[in-house]
Design an enzyme around this catalytic site. Structure first.
Site, PDB file in Angstrom:
ATOM      1  N   LYS A 152       1.026  -1.208   0.031  1.00  0.00           N
ATOM      2  CA  LYS A 152       0.097  -0.032  -0.173  1.00  0.00           C
ATOM      3  C   LYS A 152       0.924   1.327   0.023  1.00  0.00           C
ATOM      4  CE  LYS A 152       0.877   1.894   3.436  1.00  0.00           C
ATOM      5  NZ  LYS A 152       2.004   2.424   4.006  1.00  0.00           N
ATOM      6  N   TYR A 235      -4.598   4.096   6.067  1.00  0.00           N
ATOM      7  CA  TYR A 235      -5.127   3.063   7.003  1.00  0.00           C
ATOM      8  C   TYR A 235      -6.534   3.671   7.634  1.00  0.00           C
ATOM      9  CZ  TYR A 235      -0.918   0.200   7.170  1.00  0.00           C
ATOM     10  OH  TYR A 235       0.251  -0.459   6.754  1.00  0.00           O
TER      11      TYR A 235
HETATM   12  P1  NAD Z   1      12.424   1.540   2.624  1.00  0.00           P
HETATM   13  O1  NAD Z   1      12.805   2.664   2.435  1.00  0.00           O
HETATM   14  O2  NAD Z   1      12.830   0.944   3.946  1.00  0.00           O
HETATM   15  O3  NAD Z   1      12.524   0.236   1.564  1.00  0.00           O
HETATM   16  C1  NAD Z   1      12.546   0.723   0.116  1.00  0.00           C
HETATM   17  C2  NAD Z   1      13.445  -0.391  -0.725  1.00  0.00           C
HETATM   18  O4  NAD Z   1      13.300  -0.230  -2.129  1.00  0.00           O
HETATM   19  C3  NAD Z   1      14.947  -0.221  -0.267  1.00  0.00           C
HETATM   20  O5  NAD Z   1      15.335  -1.492  -0.344  1.00  0.00           O
HETATM   21  C4  NAD Z   1      15.398   0.604  -1.510  1.00  0.00           C
HETATM   22  O6  NAD Z   1      16.883   0.331  -1.798  1.00  0.00           O
HETATM   23  C5  NAD Z   1      14.582   0.324  -2.615  1.00  0.00           C
HETATM   24  N1  NAD Z   1      14.543   1.125  -3.619  1.00  0.00           N
HETATM   25  C6  NAD Z   1      14.342   0.656  -4.786  1.00  0.00           C
HETATM   26  N2  NAD Z   1      14.403   1.882  -5.759  1.00  0.00           N
HETATM   27  C7  NAD Z   1      14.429   2.966  -5.020  1.00  0.00           C
HETATM   28  C8  NAD Z   1      14.399   4.189  -5.175  1.00  0.00           C
HETATM   29  N3  NAD Z   1      14.359   4.776  -6.450  1.00  0.00           N
HETATM   30  N4  NAD Z   1      14.387   5.257  -4.122  1.00  0.00           N
HETATM   31  C9  NAD Z   1      14.416   4.641  -2.863  1.00  0.00           C
HETATM   32  N5  NAD Z   1      14.328   3.292  -2.707  1.00  0.00           N
HETATM   33  C10 NAD Z   1      14.338   2.400  -3.605  1.00  0.00           C
HETATM   34  O7  NAD Z   1      10.710   1.432   2.628  1.00  0.00           O
HETATM   35  P2  NAD Z   1       9.628   0.610   3.197  1.00  0.00           P
HETATM   36  O8  NAD Z   1       9.334   1.042   4.617  1.00  0.00           O
HETATM   37  O9  NAD Z   1      10.162  -1.115   3.155  1.00  0.00           O
HETATM   38  O10 NAD Z   1       8.638   0.812   2.145  1.00  0.00           O
HETATM   39  C11 NAD Z   1       8.386  -0.127   1.061  1.00  0.00           C
HETATM   40  C12 NAD Z   1       7.048  -0.291   0.516  1.00  0.00           C
HETATM   41  O11 NAD Z   1       6.196  -1.142   1.570  1.00  0.00           O
HETATM   42  C13 NAD Z   1       6.055   1.194   0.617  1.00  0.00           C
HETATM   43  O12 NAD Z   1       5.341   1.176  -0.543  1.00  0.00           O
HETATM   44  C14 NAD Z   1       5.491   1.250   1.997  1.00  0.00           C
HETATM   45  O13 NAD Z   1       4.235   1.975   2.115  1.00  0.00           O
HETATM   46  C15 NAD Z   1       5.165  -0.188   2.298  1.00  0.00           C
HETATM   47  N6  NAD Z   1       4.955  -0.348   3.695  1.00  0.00           N
HETATM   48  C16 NAD Z   1       4.101  -1.177   4.154  1.00  0.00           C
HETATM   49  C17 NAD Z   1       3.808  -1.412   5.354  1.00  0.00           C
HETATM   50  C18 NAD Z   1       2.563  -2.177   6.057  1.00  0.00           C
HETATM   51  O14 NAD Z   1       2.635  -2.477   7.059  1.00  0.00           O
HETATM   52  N7  NAD Z   1       1.829  -2.984   4.926  1.00  0.00           N
HETATM   53  C19 NAD Z   1       4.637  -1.011   6.354  1.00  0.00           C
HETATM   54  C20 NAD Z   1       5.883  -0.430   5.911  1.00  0.00           C
HETATM   55  C21 NAD Z   1       6.083  -0.250   4.484  1.00  0.00           C
END
Ligand code: NAD
Length: 382
Positions: A152, A235
């Site tokens: 999401k 949410y």
């Molecule tokens: P994060 O920043 O920790 O991780 C993002 C990942 O994407 C990293 O490994 C990064 O290297 C990679 N990446 C690839 N291309 C990129 C770019 N151009 N710029 C930046 N990073 C890039 O983020 P996250 O917290 O893991 O979130 C990722 C996704 O998961 C988002 O869509 C977020 O909304 C979703 N999320 C959902 C929940 C949930 O409870 N369902 C919780 C956290 C995050």
């Protein structure tokens, strides 16, 4: 299939930047009777006959959510397992390969990702990238013949969601959104109490979700699509929809004055909004990147029921006007992924499909339009 070639961060970043294009900015019924659709006896019986077939999941993007939640959850799933990863960082590939015993042939980067189509170990691709990349990787995964889970918010615009849904339909693959709370007992109880009108009809909802420590791509409008509304406010939209079992008919929104203009120069820092539902029901909502709150509350004719915290990974607590809610804490992500695996194995729909993600994106866009114009924005049925 090809063994992954050398992959470097530099290639990955330039590839990603060119792919994003950075120019793309800008019902389904909500899980009614959700429990009926998730793993039930029927699912389990069919599973028996499939002799412990576990589906392979490849996580795309090894950031915080994949590392701290999804990979550990995949060690608790019964019907799927961590079969592969897609990453642009060679050190992460090495680390994950050692930690989770992943064969080299199941490690991909963002360039050779499409070769995943030749890999029978991978049944499901789980897109866990910054929001602006969801569209591209869902479509590429579907074109590679894989079922897809997308985090999401599903995408930045309704048009993107439509393209993603169409790509999965064309490939005859299932698409679901990472709405883990549909598999969480306290939130399922909110659905039951609200949708079955156990305390009578709901007259008012309050939904609040805010964080105080945010950095990186979440502050970048092109990658995030917006601010806390896209990330955690979603949410509240979901909570109001699944508790009432209804769709909002109009929204209004007010951006709060920013306390940190520099940090939040591209996105809203805090936002309040109201969703009008049929029968005069109003959901009062707020979100923020500089203040923590976490509540989902329904006020009904004969009582009230609420969760606080409502949206966390663990520690969700619920109360009603008749007393405490008493449900176990579960691994939400393990349940969510197992349910998707069972949906595939049993050829049934997922309770959290792309259409649900699309409806949320449509509402989020209307909230931003209301914020920018100051107007009440009606949500027309399609
Ligand atoms: P994060 O920043 O920790 O991780 C993002 C990942 O994407 C990293 O490994 C990064 O290297 C990679 N990446 C690839 N291309 C990129 C770019 N151009 N710029 C930046 N990073 C890039 O983020 P996250 O917290 O893991 O979130 C990722 C996704 O998961 C988002 O869509 C977020 O909304 C979703 N999320 C959902 C929940 C949930 O409870 N369902 C919780 C956290 C995050």
């Amino acid at each position: 299939m090809k063994v992954p070639k050398r992959y470097t961060r530099r290639i990955f970043i330039s590839d990603v930047a060119s792919k994003i294009g950075l120019g793309v900015l800008f019902s389904p019924a909500i899980s009614s009777c959700h429990n009926k659709k998730t793993a039930d006896k029927n699912d389990l019986q069919i599973m028996e006959t499939k002799k412990n077939k576990r589906l392979g999941i490849a996580l795309v993007g090894l950031g915080k959510y994949s590392t701290e939640q999804l990979a550990p959850a995949l060690s608790q799933t019964k019907y799927c397992y961590l079969a592969g990863v897609v990453t642009g960082t060679i050190e992460k590939a090495d680390r994950w390969q050692k930690k989770y015993d992943i064969p080299t042939t199941n490690i991909y980067n963002y360039i050779n990702f499409d070769d995943i189509k030749n890999n029978p170990d991978i049944d499901i691709v789980y897109v866990v990238l910054p929001n602006a990349l969801h569209r591209e990787y869902v479509i590429r995964a579907a074109e590679a013949g894989k079922h897809v889970i997308c985090e999401k918010p599903m995408a930045l615009t309704v048009d993107e969601c439509d393209e993603m849904i169409a790509a999965c339909k064309k490939a005859d693959r299932l698409l679901s959104i990472g709405y883990r709370l549909h598999f969480e007992p306290h939130n399922q109880e909110m659905m039951r109490l609200g949708q079955q009108k156990i305390f009578g009809g709901i007259s008012k909802m309050v939904a609040e979700n805010g964080l105080s420590e945010v950095e990186g791509w979440r502050l970048d409008k092109q990658l995030a699509g917006g601010g806390p509304l896209m990330d955690v406010g979603i949410y509240c939209v979901q909570g109001a929809r699944y508790t009432t079992g209804m769709e909002p008919i109009a929204v209004r929104a007010q951006q709060e004055v920013k306390k940190d203009d520099r940090k939040f120069r591209e996105i809203e820092e805090s936002l309040t909004w109201q969703m009008e539902f049929p029968d005069g029901l109003i959901a009062e909502c707020k979100t923020s990147y500089s203040e923590e709150f976490n509540l989902l509350r329904a006020e009904a004719n004969k009582g009230w029921f609420e969760l606080s915290p409502a949206y966390e990974y663990t520690g969700i607590k619920g109360r009603t006007s008749s007393g405490k809610m008493d449900f176990p804490q579960v691994n939400q992500q393990a349940r969510q992924m197992d349910d998707f695996a069972l949906a595939i194995l049993n050829n049934r729909p997922t309770p959290v499909p792309g259409e649900m993600g699309r409806q949320d994106v449509k509402i989020l866009q209307a909230i931003y339009q209301a914020m920018e114009t100051g107007n009440r924005i009606p949500l027309t049925e399609e």
